[in-house]
Every structure is written in structure tokens, then in C-alpha cells.
Design a protein around this motif. Structure first.
Motif, PDB file in Angstrom:
ATOM      1  N   VAL A   1       0.854  -1.179   0.000  1.00 43.10           N
ATOM      2  CA  VAL A   1       0.000   0.000   0.000  1.00 43.10           C
ATOM      3  C   VAL A   1       0.894   1.235   0.000  1.00 43.10           C
ATOM      4  O   VAL A   1       1.801   1.347   0.835  1.00 43.10           O
ATOM      5  N   PHE A   2       0.633   2.171  -0.896  1.00 38.80           N
ATOM      6  CA  PHE A   2       1.358   3.440  -0.955  1.00 38.80           C
ATOM      7  C   PHE A   2       0.351   4.571  -0.761  1.00 38.80           C
ATOM      8  O   PHE A   2      -0.641   4.668  -1.495  1.00 38.80           O
ATOM      9  N   THR A   3       0.605   5.429   0.222  1.00 37.51           N
ATOM     10  CA  THR A   3      -0.317   6.507   0.562  1.00 37.51           C
ATOM     11  C   THR A   3       0.422   7.847   0.554  1.00 37.51           C
ATOM     12  O   THR A   3       1.552   7.934   1.042  1.00 37.51           O
ATOM     13  N   ARG A   4      -0.222   8.856  -0.030  1.00 36.04           N
ATOM     14  CA  ARG A   4       0.342  10.210  -0.102  1.00 36.04           C
ATOM     15  C   ARG A   4       1.798  10.187  -0.583  1.00 36.04           C
ATOM     16  O   ARG A   4       2.698  10.744   0.040  1.00 36.04           O
ATOM     17  N   SER A   5       2.009   9.515  -1.707  1.00 30.86           N
ATOM     18  CA  SER A   5       3.343   9.336  -2.255  1.00 30.86           C
ATOM     19  C   SER A   5       3.410   9.882  -3.679  1.00 30.86           C
ATOM     20  O   SER A   5       2.389  10.033  -4.356  1.00 30.86           O
ATOM     21  N   ARG A   6       4.628  10.180  -4.107  1.00 33.65           N
ATOM     22  CA  ARG A   6       4.856  10.706  -5.456  1.00 33.65           C
ATOM     23  C   ARG A   6       5.838   9.801  -6.193  1.00 33.65           C
ATOM     24  O   ARG A   6       6.909   9.466  -5.674  1.00 33.65           O
ATOM     25  N   PHE A   7       5.471   9.419  -7.426  1.00 32.63           N
ATOM     26  CA  PHE A   7       6.311   8.605  -8.287  1.00 32.63           C
ATOM     27  C   PHE A   7       6.494   9.372  -9.598  1.00 32.63           C
ATOM     28  O   PHE A   7       5.618   9.361 -10.462  1.00 32.63           O
ATOM     29  N   SER A   8       7.619  10.043  -9.721  1.00 27.16           N
ATOM     30  CA  SER A   8       7.872  10.889 -10.887  1.00 27.16           C
ATOM     31  C   SER A   8       9.099  10.355 -11.616  1.00 27.16           C
ATOM     32  O   SER A   8      10.234  10.579 -11.185  1.00 27.16           O
TER      33      SER A   8
END
Length: 314
Positions: free
Chosen positions: A252-259
Motif C-alpha cells: 500500500v502506498f499513501t500520499r506518495s509521489r512517483f515521478s
């Protein structure tokens, strides 16, 4: 001298070996016994030159598989310390053994540590281990920042940061300029974080910048992992998150950024577990997400935003 002090503390029943601020040359490796902590004086990276207790590592040059610089046993710790490789070359990086290794067992702790220019930063496993705590770890790790394997019960990662800037900003002899040649090496060959088997990993506030791959989720000989990540921030990597396999409980990934410069999130054909993204941002020059999997895989996005196409190939 440091190893003798660590062994003496162990024979006395455990405790802390304190290393005052200064630079200490290590011509070999250290093993921290169970119940003992090696602790120095530390400042959060930002001051130039780097101050505090600095271990200058000379052993293992050219031998990636040699003994770890610092080997942690069960219930041992490393705190308030910087690790620097004075002979490392920014233009042509040279392999060294992993800087910090958790040998196995329970409850090893790494806190307030700066990795100035490690080849590989920290390895946990593949010996069986539980309940690690890694908090306030900053560093330039040229090849691999952090790897996890065979953690079978709730490890914690908090406030962990990897990128090329920590070496450049150290002010130590031989440090490259910002944007120096080590940046190109990391962008072409480096990985920020690699997760194999880790059960119920909890992680918060991790940033990764300037790698070929920011974070990889993989299957090892002991299987794959699951966990919860909050506040993960991966930017300026070719692929921000690469998923080869996770176990059925998933991540689970929450409030994350993948750029990603190319892809934000990529999953491979063998992927058969579950991924949940909540309140996340995904972006990539080619695609925000490129998803491939089996009939058993599931990828769910809730309250997320994307910049770039989302592609499902299977």
C-alpha cells in the motif's frame, strides 16, 4: 581500537561505545556485538564541511563482496555517525563492500547516519531478521542505497533519503561538484531501494532522487514482500517504481509521489500480487504507469492523479 572497545563493552554486559567528533581511519571492518551500540556525534546534512564523527573507510576497495564495513548483530546499533570513502572516485566509481549490514536476528537499529559516498549503503538480510529500525539515514549510495530481505516481522524505515547531493555538499576532500560525474553513473546504473522478502514493512517519509530505478519490488529465494509506505517521494529517476513481484498481501502506498523521467510506475509480466495507491501522484515522460501482470494481479488507484498516460498491457 574501535573493535577492541566494542568487544570490551560486550564482555561488560552491553552498552554504548562513544566516538567523539573527528575523523577516524578504518583499515578493516567492524562487528558490533549484540547489545552494543557504536555512537558518535552527528549533524543533519546541510552544513559544509560535514561535521561530527566521521569513519573514513579504506578497506575493501574493488571487492564488492568483501566483509561489510560495519556488521550489526541482534539488538546492536549504529547511531550519530558519518561514513566516508576517501579513495572513492566520482569520475569512475569503484566497488566497495556494503557500508552497513544487519547480520540477522532481531531489533538492530541505525539512526542519524550519513553515508557520504558509499558504493552500497545498507543491507538487511538475507539472514532471517525481524524488527529493524532505520531512522534518519541520509546518503549518496552510488550503486544501491538500501536492500531488504527475509524480514519476517515488521521492520520500520523512517526519514530515509538517498540522492547524489550528499557527497557534493559534504565539503570533504575529493567531493565532486553538484551535478558532477557521479550523477551520470547513478542515473545509468544506480538503484535507490530494493525490497525482496519483507513481511509487513512499515515505512514513512522516504525520498529517492537521481537513480536509474528509484525503488524495486522483487522476489528472492525466500519469496517476495508486502508493506505500507507513507510519504514516499521518488523523483528524477528513469523509472520511479519497478514491480517484478509482491506477495499476495501486497503493498500500500499513501500520499506518495512517483515521478519518473521515463515511467512513474512499471509492473512486470510475472507480477501476481496486489498494489494499492491512495492519494498518490504518478508521472512520467513516456507514461505515468505501464502495467503488466497475470490474471491474479491487481492494481488499484484511489484518489490519485496522473500526468501522462496509464498503459495496461495484460
Amino acid at each position: 581500537a574501535l573493535q577492541s572497545a566494542l568487544l570490551a563493552m560486550s564482555l561488560d554486559g552491553g552498552g554504548t561505545v562513544f566516538v567523539p567528533a573527528g575523523r577516524y581511519a578504518l583499515r578493516g571492518s567492524l562487528e558490533v556485538p549484540a547489545g552494543v551500540t557504536l555512537r558518535g556525534e552527528w549533524e543533519r546534512p546541510g552544513s559544509t564541511p560535514l561535521r561530527g564523527s566521521i569513519l573514513a573507510a579504506y578497506a575493501g576497495r574493488g571487492n564488492e563482496d568483501g566483509p561489510p564495513l560495519i556488521l550489526l548483530n541482534e539488538s546492536s546499533g549504529l547511531m550519530d555517525m558519518a561514513i566516508w570513502y576517501p579513495e572513492q572516485e566520482a569520475a569512475a566509481p569503484v566497488p566497495y563492500p556494503v557500508a552497513i549490514k544487519q547480520k540477522g536476528g532481531d531489533s538492530a537499529t541505525v539512526r542519524e547516519v550519513t553515508l557520504v559516498n558509499a558504493w552500497r549503503g545498507m543491507g538487511i538480510g538475507p539472514e532471517g531478521n525481524d524488527l529493524h529500525l532505520v531512522r534518519d539515514l541520509y546518503g549518496t549510495a552510488l550503486k544501491l542505497g538500501l536492500s531488504l530481505d527475509l524480514t519476517t516481522d515488521i521492520g520500520r524505515l523512517e526519514n530515509v533519503h538517498f540522492g547524489p547531493e550528499y557527497w557534493s555538499a559534504s565539503g570533504l576532500p575529493g567531493a565532486p561538484a553538484a551535478g558532477g560525474p557521479h550523477v551520470a553513473f547513478m542515473r545509468s546504473q544506480g538503484t535507490g531501494m530494493r525490497c525482496y522478502r519483507s513481511d509487513w514493512q512499515y515505512a514513512a517519509f522516504i525520498s529517492i532522487r537521481g537513480y536509474a530505478t528509484g525503488m524495486e519490488l522483487l522476489a528472492g529465494p525466500q519469496g517476495s514482500g508486502n508493506g505500507q509506505f507513507y510519504g514516499l517521494d521518488i523523483q528524477d529517476c528513469d523509472t520511479a517504481l519497478s514491480v517484478a513481484e509482491v506477495n499476495p498481501e501486497g503493498y500500500v502506498f499513501t500520499r506518495s509521489r512517483f515521478s519518473g523521467n521515463s515511467v512513474g510506475v512499471r509492473s512486470a509480466g510475472a507480477f501476481s500480487g496486489a498494489l494499492l495507491f491512495h492519494s498518490c501522484t504518478l508521472s512520467g515522460g513516456t507514461s505515468a504507469a505501464a502495467l503488466d501482470g497475470t490474471a491474479d494481479s491487481a492494481v488499484l488507484f484511489q484518489s490519485c492523479s496522473t500526468e501522462g498516460p496509464v498503459r495496461r498491457t495484460a
